[in-house]
Design an enzyme around this catalytic site. Structure first.
Site, mmCIF file in Angstrom:
data_model
loop_
_atom_site.group_PDB
_atom_site.id
_atom_site.type_symbol
_atom_site.label_atom_id
_atom_site.label_comp_id
_atom_site.label_asym_id
_atom_site.label_seq_id
_atom_site.Cartn_x
_atom_site.Cartn_y
_atom_site.Cartn_z
ATOM 1 N N TYR A 87 0.841 -1.189 0.000
ATOM 2 C CA TYR A 87 0.000 0.000 0.000
ATOM 3 C C TYR A 87 0.882 1.247 0.000
ATOM 4 O O TYR A 87 0.568 2.241 -0.666
ATOM 5 C CB TYR A 87 -0.940 0.001 1.211
ATOM 6 C CG TYR A 87 -1.926 -1.146 1.187
ATOM 7 C CD1 TYR A 87 -3.103 -1.045 0.458
ATOM 8 C CD2 TYR A 87 -1.678 -2.324 1.883
ATOM 9 C CE1 TYR A 87 -4.010 -2.097 0.424
ATOM 10 C CE2 TYR A 87 -2.574 -3.375 1.855
ATOM 11 C CZ TYR A 87 -3.739 -3.264 1.123
ATOM 12 O OH TYR A 87 -4.629 -4.306 1.084
ATOM 13 N N ASN A 127 -12.396 -1.120 -5.047
ATOM 14 C CA ASN A 127 -12.107 -1.417 -6.452
ATOM 15 C C ASN A 127 -13.306 -2.128 -7.090
ATOM 16 O O ASN A 127 -13.687 -3.212 -6.650
ATOM 17 C CB ASN A 127 -10.859 -2.291 -6.531
ATOM 18 C CG ASN A 127 -10.564 -2.802 -7.920
ATOM 19 O OD1 ASN A 127 -11.076 -2.304 -8.911
ATOM 20 N ND2 ASN A 127 -9.722 -3.819 -7.989
ATOM 21 N N CYS A 185 -6.265 -5.620 -7.419
ATOM 22 C CA CYS A 185 -6.092 -5.161 -6.045
ATOM 23 C C CYS A 185 -5.604 -6.280 -5.127
ATOM 24 O O CYS A 185 -5.035 -6.004 -4.073
ATOM 25 C CB CYS A 185 -7.383 -4.544 -5.523
ATOM 26 S SG CYS A 185 -8.817 -5.626 -5.588
ATOM 27 N N HIS A 186 -5.768 -7.535 -5.537
ATOM 28 C CA HIS A 186 -5.279 -8.651 -4.723
ATOM 29 C C HIS A 186 -3.755 -8.665 -4.653
ATOM 30 O O HIS A 186 -3.193 -9.283 -3.764
ATOM 31 C CB HIS A 186 -5.813 -9.989 -5.268
ATOM 32 C CG HIS A 186 -5.370 -10.309 -6.659
ATOM 33 N ND1 HIS A 186 -6.015 -9.799 -7.767
ATOM 34 C CD2 HIS A 186 -4.343 -11.066 -7.130
ATOM 35 C CE1 HIS A 186 -5.411 -10.254 -8.866
ATOM 36 N NE2 HIS A 186 -4.395 -11.011 -8.492
ATOM 37 N N GLU A 228 -0.841 -17.020 -8.953
ATOM 38 C CA GLU A 228 0.055 -16.220 -9.785
ATOM 39 C C GLU A 228 1.523 -16.428 -9.410
ATOM 40 O O GLU A 228 2.402 -15.981 -10.142
ATOM 41 C CB GLU A 228 -0.306 -14.740 -9.673
ATOM 42 C CG GLU A 228 -1.654 -14.420 -10.271
ATOM 43 C CD GLU A 228 -1.999 -12.939 -10.195
ATOM 44 O OE1 GLU A 228 -1.178 -12.137 -9.710
ATOM 45 O OE2 GLU A 228 -3.099 -12.574 -10.654
#
Length: 162
Positions: free
Chosen positions: A94, A117, A125-126, A152
């Site tokens: 952040y 979001n 946003c994850h 990912e």
């Protein structure tokens, strides 16, 4: 313009897409007990539906769908615009996002904007985590955030720019 809705089953539960011919304006996970409506995918949502299916199939790493999100403050829109810069398999804090926006004191505001979001997964946003690498808030639930990050397979890098 009439809003269209489409649903995509995923390993994380049903995903709802909403949009018009002007573009996609919402992607969210359905709440438990909130049934998806069956039906054909409207033409205006076809690309987003196909790209999300490819993402969950491990075949797509970056989205290229037309978006048309209404609302949000100027600051929220700036945060949302910064999210795609955090590429697939990467994370940022952040604080990284706040610094990118030229306002390092706005860490909490970045977190709040991230939580609002409207395009989950599309605007990733994850991929935004705490400064120490910890998982913090996700509108879709921390278990989904953890799954998405593991899916990912992000590198240990925690800076947006390194």
């Amino acid at each position: 313009m009439t809003e269209a809705r489409a649903y995509l089953p995923s390993v994380l539960g049903a995903v709802e897409l909403r949009g018009t011919d002007a573009g996609l304006h919402a992607v969210r996970f359905l709440l438990p007990g909130e049934p998806p409506t069956a039906g054909p995918v409207a033409a205006c949502l076809q690309a987003a539906h196909e790209q999300l299916r490819a993402y969950f199939g491990g075949e797509l790493r970056a989205f290229s769908v037309a978006t048309n999100v209404a609302g949000g403050t100027l600051f929220q829109r700036q945060v949302w615009a910064a999210l795609p810069a955090v590429g697939y398999g990467r994370t940022a804090s952040y604080l990284d996002v706040a610094r990118q926006l030229g306002n390092p004191g706005a860490v909490r505001a970045v977190g709040a904007a991230n939580g609002q979001n409207p395009l989950a997964i599309i605007w990733p946003c994850h991929r935004i985590i705490g400064a120490g690498g910890q998982l913090t808030g996700y509108a879709g639930g921390l278990e989904r955030k953890k799954w998405l990050l593991e899916f990912e397979n992000p590198s240990p890098q925690t800076s947006l720019f390194s």
